[in-house]
Write a protein that holds these residues in place. Structure first.
Motif, PDB file in Angstrom:
ATOM      1  N   UNK A 181      13.605  -6.664  -3.521  1.00  0.00           N
ATOM      2  CA  UNK A 181      13.854  -5.996  -2.240  1.00  0.00           C
ATOM      3  C   UNK A 181      14.507  -4.664  -2.568  1.00  0.00           C
ATOM      4  N   UNK A 182      14.357  -3.707  -1.657  1.00  0.00           N
ATOM      5  CA  UNK A 182      14.774  -2.342  -1.966  1.00  0.00           C
ATOM      6  C   UNK A 182      15.066  -1.593  -0.673  1.00  0.00           C
ATOM      7  N   UNK A 183      16.100  -0.765  -0.690  1.00  0.00           N
ATOM      8  CA  UNK A 183      16.392   0.084   0.468  1.00  0.00           C
ATOM      9  C   UNK A 183      15.301   1.143   0.615  1.00  0.00           C
ATOM     10  N   UNK A 184      14.857   1.360   1.829  1.00  0.00           N
ATOM     11  CA  UNK A 184      13.855   2.403   2.097  1.00  0.00           C
ATOM     12  C   UNK A 184      14.341   3.266   3.257  1.00  0.00           C
ATOM     13  N   UNK A 185      13.774   4.462   3.337  1.00  0.00           N
ATOM     14  CA  UNK A 185      14.186   5.381   4.399  1.00  0.00           C
ATOM     15  C   UNK A 185      13.591   4.968   5.738  1.00  0.00           C
ATOM     16  N   UNK A 186      14.435   4.924   6.753  1.00  0.00           N
ATOM     17  CA  UNK A 186      13.963   4.687   8.112  1.00  0.00           C
ATOM     18  C   UNK A 186      13.686   6.041   8.757  1.00  0.00           C
ATOM     19  N   UNK A 187      12.969   6.015   9.861  1.00  0.00           N
ATOM     20  CA  UNK A 187      12.700   7.272  10.568  1.00  0.00           C
ATOM     21  C   UNK A 187      13.747   7.521  11.651  1.00  0.00           C
ATOM     22  N   UNK A 208      25.698   4.780  -7.534  1.00  0.00           N
ATOM     23  CA  UNK A 208      25.015   5.599  -6.530  1.00  0.00           C
ATOM     24  C   UNK A 208      23.751   4.891  -6.078  1.00  0.00           C
ATOM     25  N   UNK A 209      23.250   5.321  -4.935  1.00  0.00           N
ATOM     26  CA  UNK A 209      22.072   4.681  -4.358  1.00  0.00           C
ATOM     27  C   UNK A 209      20.870   5.616  -4.404  1.00  0.00           C
ATOM     28  N   UNK A 210      19.716   5.093  -4.783  1.00  0.00           N
ATOM     29  CA  UNK A 210      18.460   5.847  -4.656  1.00  0.00           C
ATOM     30  C   UNK A 210      17.613   5.117  -3.625  1.00  0.00           C
ATOM     31  N   UNK A 211      17.644   5.614  -2.397  1.00  0.00           N
ATOM     32  CA  UNK A 211      16.794   5.020  -1.368  1.00  0.00           C
ATOM     33  C   UNK A 211      15.395   5.598  -1.579  1.00  0.00           C
TER      34      UNK A 211
END
Ligand SMILES: C[S@@+](CC[C@H](N)C(=O)[O-])C[C@H]1O[C@@H](n2cnc3c(N)ncnc32)[C@H](O)[C@@H]1O
Length: 271
Positions: A181-187, A208-211
């Motif tokens: 699972x991975x953080x993704x950019x929302x709109x 640090x986070x890389x979304x």
């Protein structure tokens, strides 16, 4: 070497533990969680969605016959640990937990004391050769599920992240799995809130986070067959509730995806 009793920098493992209602965290972690919650009030819901996704994934994998798990970035042991779910199905199921956070690993070792089929090791998942050489509990001649649940976004270099995944997957025999699972950019507004939150996070927590975009996350599954329903928002992945209907307005649902890929049975990995 003695470690300071009270850390002065927040750690991802303990911030996440606090968000899930755990007790293995310090003032500095709670402050980071509170700051995150102020800019993104639904972060804790996202953390819960992630943990529930992990539970459904492990139940799916045990149902598919998997009896070996390598849980990379396993975090602080909290309710619904991988070995509890897998060993409820088959007490002989083997689990290796890997984290680089001292406390997460020490707690894991305490919880696992006396469990011959599960272990926790302190290692950096960016060093696959080291991790694999210490995961002797697992037989890589048989199918293994590699879990990278909510951890790849801590590897901020895209090429390094892809390379690390490739190295683990390259060790798997056909019929093995990769779950992540991975953080993704929302709109829209959610995306703006998310940008603010990641800024706060990157300034307060050691990691640090890389979304990433969904397409970038999909590329981690190159050479694998994604099982149904593919790479989707976490609550949408094989929900337990047969009447579940995705809520398009649910912000925490929009900030991460998860999926499970299987190494092909017909050919060996082409990675
Ligand atoms: C958000 S928690 C996820 C825990 C668990 N996988 C879950 O989804 O419930 C991320 C964990 O990854 C660990 N982590 C981050 N980078 C790591 C690395 N390079 N090697 C090992 N562990 C790492 C952190 O210490 C933390 O415990």
């Amino acid at each position: 070497m003695s470690e300071p009793a009270e850390p002065t920098v927040a750690a991802a493992a303990r911030v996440y533990d606090y968000m899930l209602g755990g007790t293995h965290n310090y003032a500095v972690d709670r402050a980071a969680a509170a700051q995150t919650a102020r800019s993104f009030p639904l972060a804790a819901v996202g953390a819960r969605y992630n943990r529930e996704f992990l539970g459904r994934v492990v139940r799916f994998l045990t149902g598919a016959g998997i009896r070996q798990f390598l849980d990379l970035g396993s975090g602080i042991p909290t309710a619904g640990n991988v070995h509890e779910i897998a060993q409820a199905e088959d007490p002989a199921a083997r689990v290796v937990y890997v984290d680089y956070e001292r406390e997460a690993v020490e707690l894991g070792q305490r919880i696992l004391g006396g469990n011959p089929n599960a272990t926790a090791i302190r290692a950096d998942l960016r060093e696959p050769e080291d991790v694999l050489s210490r995961a002797g509990l697992l037989d890589f001649g048989e199918p293994v599920a590699v879990l990278m649940i909510s951890v790849l976004h801590f590897i901020t270099d895209d090429e390094q992240a892809r390379d690390v995944v490739r190295k683990y997957v390259g060790r798997l025999v056909p019929g093995s799995y990769l779950a992540l699972s991975h953080l993704t950019w929302a709109g829209g507004r959610a995306g703006t809130l998310q940008r603010e939150t990641s800024h706060v996070y990157n300034n307060t927590v050691a990691e640090s986070l890389a979304i990433r975009d969904v397409e970038q996350v999909a590329s981690f599954f190159t050479g694998l067959e994604l099982v149904e329903p593919g790479l989707v928002p976490l609550p949408d992945w094989r929900p337990d509730d047969p009447d579940y209907v995705p809520d398009e307005d649910d912000v925490p649902r929009q900030v991460g995806v998860g999926g499970v890929g299987r190494t092909r049975l017909d050919v060996s990995s082409d990675l």
